[in-house]
Scaffold this motif. Structure first.
Motif, PDB file in Angstrom:
ATOM      1  N   LEU A 136      -1.311  -6.861   7.208  1.00  0.00           N
ATOM      2  CA  LEU A 136      -2.105  -5.633   7.322  1.00  0.00           C
ATOM      3  C   LEU A 136      -1.304  -4.520   7.982  1.00  0.00           C
ATOM      4  O   LEU A 136      -0.684  -4.715   9.035  1.00  0.00           O
TER       5      LEU A 136
ATOM      6  N   GLY B 120      -5.163  -2.028  -0.449  1.00  0.00           N
ATOM      7  CA  GLY B 120      -5.733  -0.741  -0.073  1.00  0.00           C
ATOM      8  C   GLY B 120      -7.085  -0.787   0.602  1.00  0.00           C
ATOM      9  O   GLY B 120      -7.658   0.257   0.914  1.00  0.00           O
ATOM     10  N   GLU B 121      -7.602  -1.977   0.879  1.00  0.00           N
ATOM     11  CA  GLU B 121      -8.896  -2.068   1.573  1.00  0.00           C
ATOM     12  C   GLU B 121      -8.705  -1.672   3.033  1.00  0.00           C
ATOM     13  O   GLU B 121      -7.770  -2.124   3.698  1.00  0.00           O
ATOM     14  N   LYS B 122      -9.617  -0.824   3.515  1.00  0.00           N
ATOM     15  CA  LYS B 122      -9.487  -0.291   4.871  1.00  0.00           C
ATOM     16  C   LYS B 122     -10.637  -0.758   5.758  1.00  0.00           C
ATOM     17  O   LYS B 122     -11.787  -0.848   5.308  1.00  0.00           O
ATOM     18  N   GLN B 123     -10.312  -1.047   7.011  1.00  0.00           N
ATOM     19  CA  GLN B 123     -11.346  -1.383   7.981  1.00  0.00           C
ATOM     20  C   GLN B 123     -10.877  -0.977   9.373  1.00  0.00           C
ATOM     21  O   GLN B 123      -9.682  -0.820   9.613  1.00  0.00           O
TER      22      GLN B 123
ATOM     23  N   TYR C 159       0.828  -1.209   0.000  1.00  0.00           N
ATOM     24  CA  TYR C 159       0.000   0.000   0.000  1.00  0.00           C
ATOM     25  C   TYR C 159       0.862   1.259   0.000  1.00  0.00           C
ATOM     26  O   TYR C 159       0.600   2.216  -0.748  1.00  0.00           O
TER      27      TYR C 159
ATOM     28  N   GLY D 272      -7.150  11.013   5.139  1.00  0.00           N
ATOM     29  CA  GLY D 272      -6.493   9.720   5.102  1.00  0.00           C
ATOM     30  C   GLY D 272      -5.002   9.739   5.335  1.00  0.00           C
ATOM     31  O   GLY D 272      -4.332  10.775   5.197  1.00  0.00           O
ATOM     32  N   TYR D 273      -4.460   8.546   5.647  1.00  0.00           N
ATOM     33  CA  TYR D 273      -3.029   8.430   5.946  1.00  0.00           C
ATOM     34  C   TYR D 273      -2.161   8.826   4.761  1.00  0.00           C
ATOM     35  O   TYR D 273      -1.186   9.575   4.934  1.00  0.00           O
TER      36      TYR D 273
ATOM     37  N   GLN E 129      -6.968   1.281  12.737  1.00  0.00           N
ATOM     38  CA  GLN E 129      -7.342   1.108  11.337  1.00  0.00           C
ATOM     39  C   GLN E 129      -6.381   0.100  10.721  1.00  0.00           C
ATOM     40  O   GLN E 129      -5.181   0.135  10.985  1.00  0.00           O
TER      41      GLN E 129
ATOM     42  N   ILE F  79      -5.096  -1.599   6.989  1.00  0.00           N
ATOM     43  CA  ILE F  79      -5.073  -1.409   5.539  1.00  0.00           C
ATOM     44  C   ILE F  79      -4.405  -2.628   4.908  1.00  0.00           C
ATOM     45  O   ILE F  79      -3.274  -2.978   5.261  1.00  0.00           O
ATOM     46  N   SER F  80      -5.117  -3.264   3.991  1.00  0.00           N
ATOM     47  CA  SER F  80      -4.611  -4.458   3.325  1.00  0.00           C
ATOM     48  C   SER F  80      -3.633  -4.070   2.214  1.00  0.00           C
ATOM     49  O   SER F  80      -3.561  -2.903   1.817  1.00  0.00           O
TER      50      SER F  80
END
Length: 213
Positions: free
Chosen positions: A41, A63-66, A24, A93-94, A57, A59-60
């Protein structure tokens, strides 16, 4: 539930290992500023003004965030860089925050989404009453009501701060909404130029140095 999530967040963060490279980060063209890794992650701590971890948070690589289930995000943030000036930059965002910090050297606060901008700004104004706030907004130009723009404007107004948006000179693809996208498309010098001009109009006249030069 929040107490359990807080304890879980602290445990995961303690067990996660420091990370310098991640797909990412490579894709976004930014560095790790104190991030950690849990399996594959990226892990970003969300802290309150007392620097206590509230939630995380993730981030995969794609780019998937959860967020950690049950954690308290509202009013929480992640800081990049040390506060060495009166200017404090606030972003969603980061990747956006890392881009701006790396280009300008200014301290940045990451709020994680536009709905959290105003709560975070309120907390920061209480903590830093003399700070000069610059909200570097996302421009959700293809979304109804442009929430990135409107919520950033509301947040800046609520603390007597200033708001600035990425402006694209070249043809703009649909995905281009933030300052990291601007750096990708038109270069970091363009990001620096916009932020420098925004700060030049502020009362202090304080301008950043181009850290990418």
């Amino acid at each position: 539930q929040r107490a359990e999530a807080k304890a879980k967040a602290e445990r995961i963060w303690k067990e996660a290992r420091p990370v310098s490279q991640h797909p990412y980060l490579l894709n976004k063209g930014v560095k790790s500023h104190g991030l950690r890794l849990d399996e594959d992650l990226l892990v970003i701590p969300i802290r309150d003004t007392e620097k206590q971890i509230q939630t995380l948070q993730f981030i995969s690589p794609n780019g998937e965030k959860q967020f950690l289930k049950g954690g308290k995000k509202k009013g929480g943030y992640f800081s990049i860089g040390k506060r060495t000036s009166t200017v404090l930059v606030v972003v969603e965002g980061y990747a956006t925050g890392a881009t701006i910090h790396e280009v300008t050297g200014l301290p940045v606060v990451v709020c994680f989404d536009c709905g959290n901008l105003e709560p975070v700004c309120a907390e920061l104004r209480r903590k830093f009453p003399d700070a000069q706030f610059l909200v570097c907004a996302d421009d959700d130009w293809l979304r109804d009501g442009n929430p990135g723009k409107t919520k950033a404007e509301n947040a800046a107004h609520s603390i007597n701060g200033q708001v600035v948006f990425p402006t694209f000179i070249l043809p703009r693809p649909a995905w281009a909404t933030d300052f990291n996208d601007l750096a990708t498309l038109e270069g970091k010098d363009e990001v620096f130029r916009i932020i420098r001009e925004a700060l030049a109009t502020c009362s202090s006249g304080q301008t950043p140095k181009n850290s990418s030069a």
